[in-house]
Design a protein around this motif. Structure first.
Motif, PDB file in Angstrom:
ATOM      1  N   PRO A  43       0.817  -1.223   0.000  1.00 11.86           N
ATOM      2  CA  PRO A  43       0.000   0.000   0.000  1.00 11.86           C
ATOM      3  C   PRO A  43       0.848   1.269   0.000  1.00 11.86           C
ATOM      4  O   PRO A  43       0.521   2.247   0.670  1.00 11.86           O
ATOM      5  N   VAL A  44       1.945   1.248  -0.727  1.00 10.31           N
ATOM      6  CA  VAL A  44       2.847   2.393  -0.834  1.00 10.31           C
ATOM      7  C   VAL A  44       3.189   2.592  -2.305  1.00 10.31           C
ATOM      8  O   VAL A  44       2.988   1.679  -3.125  1.00 10.31           O
ATOM      9  N   LYS A  90       3.091   2.340   7.023  1.00  6.98           N
ATOM     10  CA  LYS A  90       1.905   1.942   6.259  1.00  6.98           C
ATOM     11  C   LYS A  90       2.077   0.536   5.701  1.00  6.98           C
ATOM     12  O   LYS A  90       1.146  -0.284   5.713  1.00  6.98           O
ATOM     13  N   LEU A  91       3.275   0.230   5.216  1.00 13.29           N
ATOM     14  CA  LEU A  91       3.557  -1.112   4.715  1.00 13.29           C
ATOM     15  C   LEU A  91       3.464  -2.134   5.837  1.00 13.29           C
ATOM     16  O   LEU A  91       2.831  -3.190   5.686  1.00 13.29           O
ATOM     17  N   ALA A  94       0.014  -3.254   6.874  1.00 10.07           N
ATOM     18  CA  ALA A  94      -0.789  -3.940   5.869  1.00 10.07           C
ATOM     19  C   ALA A  94      -0.911  -5.430   6.190  1.00 10.07           C
ATOM     20  O   ALA A  94      -0.101  -5.979   6.949  1.00 10.07           O
TER      21      ALA A  94
END
Length: 251
Positions: A43-44, A90-91, A94
């Motif tokens: 999600p990056v 963020k990663l 996930a």
């Protein structure tokens, strides 16, 4: 016709650049498959995949410029380092990918790899025994139980691209999988301890980043790659690189 630039080439893989296209050739087709799947799940920001015909993967160039290059003073601002930390968080938040990764090796595997490399470095007089022995002790801190996250697995500084204070792309996902969050943070800041605080600030103050574990990963990663780098045309003795990192950990 654009010139062909050899970005990196050794017996395991090669990366060529033609204009804004990178061609990655890998003898291990499974590794390329992991890279494709990881980029789809992450999600990056990642580069666009143009096509994939084993053993070649074609990807578009990432926008922006690399955060830096090991051994060179980084031009990126503290805010850019913090943005990298936020992207990594963020990663890590996930869902886990369904395969293990480089940083997902169990403690027994890591110990065996570390001890084998340390023995080789000392037996072959490649590094001073005291340097190896003391860093082997520092590396112990990384060998602890931990909950796995979606880890990049090779998050060196040259693999994170920024424009200003924004992350625009993270490249080279062939080592991605389930791994240790602090392994990614340590890999990014290897040789740049002064920016660890910036990265942690972006990563989130709600997470306890154990400096001893980070230092352990700096030592472990450097010890296990020195021989490989030397055998594949890289120089771990260059200023600011792996051997300098090992020396700095003794001070």
């Amino acid at each position: 016709m654009d010139e062909i630039e050899v970005v990196v080439a050794h017996s395991e893989r090669a990366t060529l650049r033609v204009g804004d296209v990178f061609l990655k050739v890998d003898a291990d087709q499974a590794r390329l498959g992991i890279e494709v799947e990881a980029m789809a799940l992450a999600p990056v920001p990642t580069p666009k995949i143009l096509w994939h015909k084993p053993p070649v993967l074609a990807i578009a160039a990432a926008s922006g410029t690399a955060l830096g290059s090991l051994g060179e003073p980084p031009a990126a601002s503290p805010a850019a380092w913090a943005a990298a930390g936020a992207a990594i968080r963020k990663l890590h938040d996930a869902p886990l990918p369904p395969w293990p990764g480089r940083g997902g090796k169990g403690p027994d595997e890591l110990v065996a790899e570390l001890d084998g490399e340390c023995e080789w470095l000392v037996t072959n007089d490649f590094l001073p025994a005291d340097l190896v022995t003391r860093n082997r002790r520092i590396a112990e801190a990384a060998l602890r139980p931990r909950a796995p996250v979606f880890a990049h697995g090779d998050l060196q500084i040259a693999h994170v691209f920024v424009e200003g204070d924004e992350v625009t792309g993270i490249i080279d996902w062939s080592e991605a999988g389930q791994g240790d969050a602090l392994f990614d943070l340590a890999t990014l800041t290897l040789g740049y301890a002064e920016h660890l605080g910036d990265v942690v600030a972006g990563y989130g103050v709600d997470v306890d980043v154990d400096l001893d574990v980070i230092r352990g990963w700096w030592a472990l990663r450097s010890l296990v790659v020195v021989r490989w780098l030397s055998e594949h045309g890289f120089d771990p003795f260059a200023p600011g690189c792996e051997v300098d990192v090992l020396r700095s950990l003794m001070s």
